[in-house]
Design an enzyme around this catalytic site. Structure first.
Site, PDB file in Angstrom:
ATOM      1  N   ASP A   1       0.936  -1.397   0.138  1.00  0.00           N
ATOM      2  CA  ASP A   1       0.042  -0.810   0.387  1.00  0.00           C
ATOM      3  C   ASP A   1       0.794   1.264   0.621  1.00  0.00           C
ATOM      4  O   ASP A   1       2.049   1.168   0.368  1.00  0.00           O
ATOM      5  CB  ASP A   1      -0.833  -0.170   1.172  1.00  0.00           C
ATOM      6  CG  ASP A   1      -0.308  -0.403   2.202  1.00  0.00           C
ATOM      7  OD1 ASP A   1       0.925  -0.430   2.712  1.00  0.00           O
ATOM      8  OD2 ASP A   1      -1.024  -1.066   3.640  1.00  0.00           O
TER       9      ASP A   1
ATOM     10  N   ASN B   1      -6.756  -2.025  14.760  1.00  0.00           N
ATOM     11  CA  ASN B   1      -7.934  -2.550  14.397  1.00  0.00           C
ATOM     12  C   ASN B   1      -7.771  -3.996  13.099  1.00  0.00           C
ATOM     13  O   ASN B   1      -9.581  -4.375  12.999  1.00  0.00           O
ATOM     14  CB  ASN B   1      -8.688  -0.703  13.819  1.00  0.00           C
ATOM     15  CG  ASN B   1      -7.917  -1.533  12.497  1.00  0.00           C
ATOM     16  OD1 ASN B   1      -6.762  -1.205  11.700  1.00  0.00           O
ATOM     17  ND2 ASN B   1      -8.974   0.375  12.184  1.00  0.00           N
TER      18      ASN B   1
ATOM     19  N   GLU C   1      -9.711  -1.728   5.896  1.00  0.00           N
ATOM     20  CA  GLU C   1     -10.377  -1.440   7.210  1.00  0.00           C
ATOM     21  C   GLU C   1     -10.897  -2.187   7.428  1.00  0.00           C
ATOM     22  O   GLU C   1     -11.597  -2.402   6.222  1.00  0.00           O
ATOM     23  CB  GLU C   1     -10.411  -0.272   6.732  1.00  0.00           C
ATOM     24  CG  GLU C   1      -9.495   1.240   6.853  1.00  0.00           C
ATOM     25  CD  GLU C   1      -8.148   1.786   7.794  1.00  0.00           C
ATOM     26  OE1 GLU C   1      -8.273   0.095   8.782  1.00  0.00           O
ATOM     27  OE2 GLU C   1      -8.051   2.464   8.124  1.00  0.00           O
TER      28      GLU C   1
END
Ligand code: GLP
Length: 260
Positions: free
Chosen positions: A87, A156, A163
């Site tokens: 990324d 997370n 995400e």
């Protein structure tokens, strides 16, 4: 943490829903980095044309340091290696010290003999975002797919910049970063306002298509998310890293503090 695993020396196998997930618990960050560097070295020895998937963040820095040492002292050869980074932040300058482009040169590429034209990072400033994503997917496919994917995990549960969400992208995509991620990653920037709000990231399909996956996890801040992944025996797009449990050749290399 209650996890179901059988100990085989320091190599453990988690039994999750009949699928065997390899779990290696190392005493500290150095031995974790050493372990994964040895795995990478062995794969390169078996296949000098290996296609490597590479991650950024704090966790793989020790791995890269060890690979640089292996190159300098043991002649580990990267001249035919191809690499694809997971990324990059959208809009960031390549020379910005917070960019993943800069990071890769600083910690790895400038110190080994990988060819510039063989080290791919998603573009930070594409003129056409959708096209850039398709092109990155095509590049990966064109090189025969990823043989060994190195991964970290976000607090997370994100992998690359995938995400937590109701659904996840299969291919390379533009991702709006969550407030959590912006805050956690602000430590790499002068202030939180400097953190880009979006990123270009390989998708879950790109990652799951890798022949072999190794996830490195270190630090007590990753304990809650790893507990969920390793003990709940569930797969959820709300915890993108949990999807790795479906992969046929995934190894989690974690440090002891993750189990505390
Ligand atoms: C970033 C990267 C991820 C990385 C994660 C964890 O958000 N996009 O690929 O796994 O951070 O980073 P760290 O290793 O610093 O905890």
């Amino acid at each position: 943490m209650v996890i179901l695993y059988r100990s085989i020396g320091n190599r453990d196998r988690l039994i999750l829903g009949g699928n065997r997930v390899k779990l290696i618990v190392k005493k500290d960050y150095e031995s974790m980095s050493q372990e994964v560097a040895n795995m990478v070295k062995n794969e390169i020895k078996k296949n000098p044309n290996l296609v490597l998937g590479l991650a950024t963040g704090s966790t793989p820095k020790g791995l890269y340091k060890e690979l640089v040492r292996m190159h300098r002292e043991e002649g580990l050869d990267f001249s035919n290696i191809i690499s694809f980074n997971l990324d990059e932040y959208i809009g960031i300058k390549e020379k910005d010290p917070s960019s993943y482009n800069y990071y890769m040169r600083e910690y790895l590429f400038d110190h080994i003999n990988i060819k510039d034209e063989n080290a791919f990072i998603p573009p930070a400033k594409p003129t056409d975002l959708d096209r850039a994503c398709e092109e990155y997917d095509d590049l990966i496919k064109g090189k025969g797919g990823i043989d060994l994917q190195i991964l970290g995990v976000g607090e997370n549960g994100h992998i690359a910049f995938n995400e937590p969400d109701k659904s996840l992208n299969l291919g390379t995509s533009i991702i709006e970063l969550t407030e959590d991620t912006i805050e956690v990653n602000s430590r790499f920037f002068e202030s939180i306002d400097e953190v880009p709000r979006s990123a270009i990231s390989m998708g879950i399909g790109n990652i799951m298509s890798a022949k072999k996956i190794v996830m490195l996890v270190s630090g007590g801040n990753k304990a809650p998310i790893m507990k969920k992944i390793l003990s709940e025996k569930k797969v959820s797009t709300e915890i993108p890293a949990s999807i790795l449990l479906l992969h046929q050749d995934v190894t989690f290399i974690i440090t002891e503090d993750v189990l505390n």
